[in-house]
Design a protein around this motif. Structure first.
Motif, PDB file in Angstrom:
ATOM      1  N   HIS A  12       0.801  -1.218   0.000  1.00 17.56           N
ATOM      2  CA  HIS A  12       0.000   0.000   0.000  1.00 17.56           C
ATOM      3  C   HIS A  12       0.837   1.274   0.000  1.00 17.56           C
ATOM      4  O   HIS A  12       0.381   2.314  -0.474  1.00 17.56           O
ATOM      5  CB  HIS A  12      -0.987  -0.015   1.160  1.00 17.56           C
ATOM      6  CG  HIS A  12      -1.953  -1.147   1.059  1.00 17.56           C
ATOM      7  ND1 HIS A  12      -2.943  -1.189   0.111  1.00 17.56           N
ATOM      8  CD2 HIS A  12      -2.043  -2.306   1.747  1.00 17.56           C
ATOM      9  CE1 HIS A  12      -3.622  -2.316   0.232  1.00 17.56           C
ATOM     10  NE2 HIS A  12      -3.088  -3.014   1.207  1.00 17.56           N
ATOM     11  N   ALA A  15       1.411   1.729  -3.587  1.00 24.45           N
ATOM     12  CA  ALA A  15       0.115   1.967  -4.222  1.00 24.45           C
ATOM     13  C   ALA A  15      -0.347   3.404  -3.987  1.00 24.45           C
ATOM     14  O   ALA A  15      -0.846   4.053  -4.910  1.00 24.45           O
ATOM     15  CB  ALA A  15      -0.926   0.981  -3.700  1.00 24.45           C
ATOM     16  N   LEU A  16      -0.159   3.914  -2.780  1.00 27.69           N
ATOM     17  CA  LEU A  16      -0.561   5.294  -2.490  1.00 27.69           C
ATOM     18  C   LEU A  16       0.242   6.287  -3.319  1.00 27.69           C
ATOM     19  O   LEU A  16      -0.309   7.252  -3.861  1.00 27.69           O
ATOM     20  CB  LEU A  16      -0.392   5.597  -1.003  1.00 27.69           C
ATOM     21  CG  LEU A  16      -1.437   4.995  -0.070  1.00 27.69           C
ATOM     22  CD1 LEU A  16      -1.026   5.175   1.379  1.00 27.69           C
ATOM     23  CD2 LEU A  16      -2.796   5.616  -0.325  1.00 27.69           C
ATOM     24  N   SER A 113      -6.589   2.050  -0.133  1.00 32.18           N
ATOM     25  CA  SER A 113      -5.206   1.783   0.285  1.00 32.18           C
ATOM     26  C   SER A 113      -4.870   2.536   1.563  1.00 32.18           C
ATOM     27  O   SER A 113      -4.191   2.010   2.447  1.00 32.18           O
ATOM     28  CB  SER A 113      -4.214   2.167  -0.816  1.00 32.18           C
ATOM     29  OG  SER A 113      -4.243   1.225  -1.849  1.00 32.18           O
ATOM     30  N   VAL A 117      -3.532   0.969   5.172  1.00 33.51           N
ATOM     31  CA  VAL A 117      -2.328   1.442   5.863  1.00 33.51           C
ATOM     32  C   VAL A 117      -2.678   1.870   7.282  1.00 33.51           C
ATOM     33  O   VAL A 117      -1.974   1.532   8.239  1.00 33.51           O
ATOM     34  CB  VAL A 117      -1.657   2.604   5.093  1.00 33.51           C
ATOM     35  CG1 VAL A 117      -0.592   3.277   5.923  1.00 33.51           C
ATOM     36  CG2 VAL A 117      -1.066   2.092   3.789  1.00 33.51           C
TER      37      VAL A 117
END
Length: 131
Positions: A12, A15-16, A113, A117
């Protein structure tokens, strides 16, 4: 013993970062909806994430379900030009509805995401506190 927070966040974290970059590209498309000759772009999220994770497995063309598809932009690694459903006379390939839908979906994926987190970090905090 130290905690590696990058491992705690898992995929993540990357992904972020990639979702934020895609947000910039999509916002640029929307901002240039009336610019003659502007070519709508997008980011191949799956390929970018594989690249960020160091996975060399090659995948096929992405296609995000919006527009007529995506065509490779040789100028940037994972940036693609969007192929429009209905090209305009002035050469602009931005279709506002398509871009807004892609932007909204990207925002939802970013929030998902971010939620993962947050949950993982709360779990690490509980582990540190001994709960």
């Amino acid at each position: 013993m130290s905690i590696d927070f990058s491992k705690a966040a898992g995929v993540h974290d990357d992904a972020l970062r990639l979702r934020a970059e895609r947000t910039k590209v999509l916002a640029s498309n929307i901002a240039n909806v009336s610019t003659p000759g502007y070519q709508a772009r997008d980011v191949d999220f799956a390929a970018s994430l594989r690249s960020a994770l160091g996975d060399d497995a090659s995948g096929g063309g992405s296609g995000d379900g919006f527009g007529g598809g995506l065509a490779l932009d040789t100028g940037a690694e994972d940036t693609l030009y969007r192929v429009p459903y209905h090209p305009s006379q002035d050469g602009n390939t931005v279709e506002l509805g398509v871009e807004q839908a892609a932007f909204a979906q990207n925002a939802l994926d970013f929030q998902t995401s971010l939620t993962f987190v947050t949950m993982k970090l709360k779990g690490v905090a509980k582990a540190i506190a001994g709960q």
